[in-house]
Design an enzyme around this catalytic site. Structure first.
Site, PDB file in Angstrom:
ATOM      1  N   ASP A  41       0.806  -1.123   0.003  1.00 43.71           N
ATOM      2  CA  ASP A  41      -0.032  -0.033   0.027  1.00 43.71           C
ATOM      3  C   ASP A  41       0.749   1.081  -0.026  1.00 43.71           C
ATOM      4  O   ASP A  41       1.946   1.041   0.404  1.00 43.71           O
ATOM      5  CB  ASP A  41      -1.034   0.120   1.164  1.00 43.71           C
ATOM      6  CG  ASP A  41      -2.122   0.960   1.112  1.00 43.71           C
ATOM      7  OD1 ASP A  41      -3.188   0.169   0.693  1.00 43.71           O
ATOM      8  OD2 ASP A  41      -2.108   2.138   1.217  1.00 43.71           O
ATOM      9  N   ASP A  67       4.128   2.858  -4.429  1.00 40.15           N
ATOM     10  CA  ASP A  67       3.079   3.488  -5.125  1.00 40.15           C
ATOM     11  C   ASP A  67       3.341   2.965  -6.631  1.00 40.15           C
ATOM     12  O   ASP A  67       4.453   3.034  -7.306  1.00 40.15           O
ATOM     13  CB  ASP A  67       3.647   5.374  -5.249  1.00 40.15           C
ATOM     14  CG  ASP A  67       2.991   5.900  -6.118  1.00 40.15           C
ATOM     15  OD1 ASP A  67       2.020   5.454  -6.774  1.00 40.15           O
ATOM     16  OD2 ASP A  67       2.903   7.448  -5.834  1.00 40.15           O
ATOM     17  N   ILE A  68       2.254   2.264  -7.009  1.00 43.76           N
ATOM     18  CA  ILE A  68       2.582   1.896  -8.262  1.00 43.76           C
ATOM     19  C   ILE A  68       2.436   2.596  -9.424  1.00 43.76           C
ATOM     20  O   ILE A  68       2.796   1.961 -10.578  1.00 43.76           O
ATOM     21  CB  ILE A  68       1.491   0.639  -8.201  1.00 43.76           C
ATOM     22  CG1 ILE A  68      -0.169   1.349  -8.660  1.00 43.76           C
ATOM     23  CG2 ILE A  68       1.292  -0.282  -7.083  1.00 43.76           C
ATOM     24  CD1 ILE A  68      -1.146   0.349  -8.976  1.00 43.76           C
ATOM     25  N   ASN A  94      -5.120  -4.718  -6.755  1.00 45.97           N
ATOM     26  CA  ASN A  94      -6.280  -4.167  -6.397  1.00 45.97           C
ATOM     27  C   ASN A  94      -6.214  -2.627  -6.422  1.00 45.97           C
ATOM     28  O   ASN A  94      -7.232  -1.905  -6.454  1.00 45.97           O
ATOM     29  CB  ASN A  94      -6.579  -4.634  -4.938  1.00 45.97           C
ATOM     30  CG  ASN A  94      -7.433  -3.794  -4.311  1.00 45.97           C
ATOM     31  OD1 ASN A  94      -8.800  -3.874  -4.652  1.00 45.97           O
ATOM     32  ND2 ASN A  94      -7.061  -2.778  -3.233  1.00 45.97           N
ATOM     33  N   TYR A 163     -11.386   7.029 -15.265  1.00 46.12           N
ATOM     34  CA  TYR A 163     -11.236   5.706 -14.598  1.00 46.12           C
ATOM     35  C   TYR A 163     -11.953   4.456 -15.455  1.00 46.12           C
ATOM     36  O   TYR A 163     -11.044   3.566 -15.443  1.00 46.12           O
ATOM     37  CB  TYR A 163     -12.158   5.988 -13.150  1.00 46.12           C
ATOM     38  CG  TYR A 163     -12.034   4.857 -12.345  1.00 46.12           C
ATOM     39  CD1 TYR A 163     -10.937   4.194 -11.667  1.00 46.12           C
ATOM     40  CD2 TYR A 163     -13.259   3.870 -12.158  1.00 46.12           C
ATOM     41  CE1 TYR A 163     -11.025   3.394 -10.652  1.00 46.12           C
ATOM     42  CE2 TYR A 163     -13.451   2.828 -11.580  1.00 46.12           C
ATOM     43  CZ  TYR A 163     -11.995   2.343 -10.489  1.00 46.12           C
ATOM     44  OH  TYR A 163     -12.084   1.404  -9.733  1.00 46.12           O
ATOM     45  N   LYS A 167      -9.869   1.342 -16.583  1.00 42.76           N
ATOM     46  CA  LYS A 167     -10.240  -0.176 -16.096  1.00 42.76           C
ATOM     47  C   LYS A 167     -10.632  -0.873 -17.414  1.00 42.76           C
ATOM     48  O   LYS A 167     -10.344  -2.101 -17.401  1.00 42.76           O
ATOM     49  CB  LYS A 167     -11.482   0.017 -15.176  1.00 42.76           C
ATOM     50  CG  LYS A 167     -10.955   0.724 -13.719  1.00 42.76           C
ATOM     51  CD  LYS A 167     -10.050  -0.648 -13.046  1.00 42.76           C
ATOM     52  CE  LYS A 167      -9.860   0.005 -11.519  1.00 42.76           C
ATOM     53  NZ  LYS A 167      -8.939  -0.991 -10.883  1.00 42.76           N
TER      54      LYS A 167
END
Length: 272
Positions: A41, A67-68, A94, A163, A167
């Site tokens: 996270d 931090d992806i 996720n 978003y 996705k």
């Protein structure tokens, strides 16, 4: 820490965005079934606290800051997991965050921010983990990757262009990666949650908007984080050994129902 089925005994599971909400429920559910869990996270303190909660229940877990949006930090996360446990058997992508707004108002910063986390970050987490899965000894290769998508992909929610498109990219890469990684025994699937009651959603949505969503929910209730976790565990398990390249809607029929008015619902309850 044992579960009733123990399907993931001694399997190493990395879950991003796992300090709270749906991610926490996923991590908790894996741990309850015997998995070793890496809680990743961007809130380092929250990740450590979440791992500590699992440890106090008898589970094995570590918290890792990531931090992806930063590939170097993804590399550091994967290296920490391998250093600690020697392998990664399951990856759950996720983590997500977005800037929302009407398409005509979206800025470059808002677009790039959302894509960097939801699409780019998901891809590079998958690539880095899949590399470790694919380079193990031939008899030990394999693994499961589950991406968390969204009900907004098929529905076209207003103010969600950043978003939803990100996705949508996640669902497309799920199919492509399932094909490319099959030779290594790696399965790649996705879940697309509908309206789920989390700490964030309870703060972000007004009572009227929650009631409007509930009014067009065929299942008669909003989702719970555990509903999504159950689907993720299924797709990660040997029970789904012949499932790859799929996106499973976990939404109580929300996307099947779409935006049409349900019998007996007044126009005032609809969330247009």
């Amino acid at each position: 820490m044992t579960g009733s089925r123990n399907r993931f005994a001694d399997r190493v599971v990395l879950v991003t965005g796992a300090a709270r909400g749906i991610g926490w429920s996923i991590a908790e559910s894996f741990a309850a079934e015997g998995a070793v869990v890496v809680i990743a996270d961007r809130d380092a303190e929250a990740a450590e606290l979440a791992a500590d909660r699992l440890q106090k229940r008898g589970g094995r877990a570590i918290g890792v800051e990531v931090d992806i949006a930063e590939v170097a930090l993804i590399d550091r996360m994967v290296a920490r997991a391998i250093q600690e446990y020697g392998r990664i058997d399951v990856l759950v992508n996720n983590a997500a965050h977005a800037r929302f707004g009407f398409a005509l108002d979206v800025t470059e910063e808002e677009w790039d921010y959302t894509q960097a986390i939801c699409a780019r970050g998901t891809f590079f987490c998958t690539q880095r983990v899949a590399r470790t899965m694919s380079t193990r000894d031939a008899g030990d290769r394999g693994g499961a990757i589950v991406n968390v998508s969204s009900m907004t992909v098929p529905l076209g929610h207003a103010r969600n262009v950043t978003y939803s498109s990100a996705k949508g990219s996640v669902e497309t890469m799920t199919r492509v990666l399932a094909v490319e990684l099959a030779e290594y025994g790696i399965r790649v699937n996705a879940v697309a949650p509908g309206p789920v009651e989390t700490e964030f959603s309870l703060q972000a949505l007004t009572r009227e908007r929650r009631e409007a969503r509930l009014a067009r929910m065929p299942a008669g209730r909003l989702g719970r984080p555990a509903d999504v976790a159950s689907a993720v565990l299924f797709l990660s398990s040997e029970e789904a050994d012949w499932v790859t390249g799929s996106t499973l809607a976990v939404d109580g029929g929300y996307t099947a129902h779409g935006y049409s008015e349900m019998r007996g619902a007044s126009a005032s309850t609809m969330d247009h």
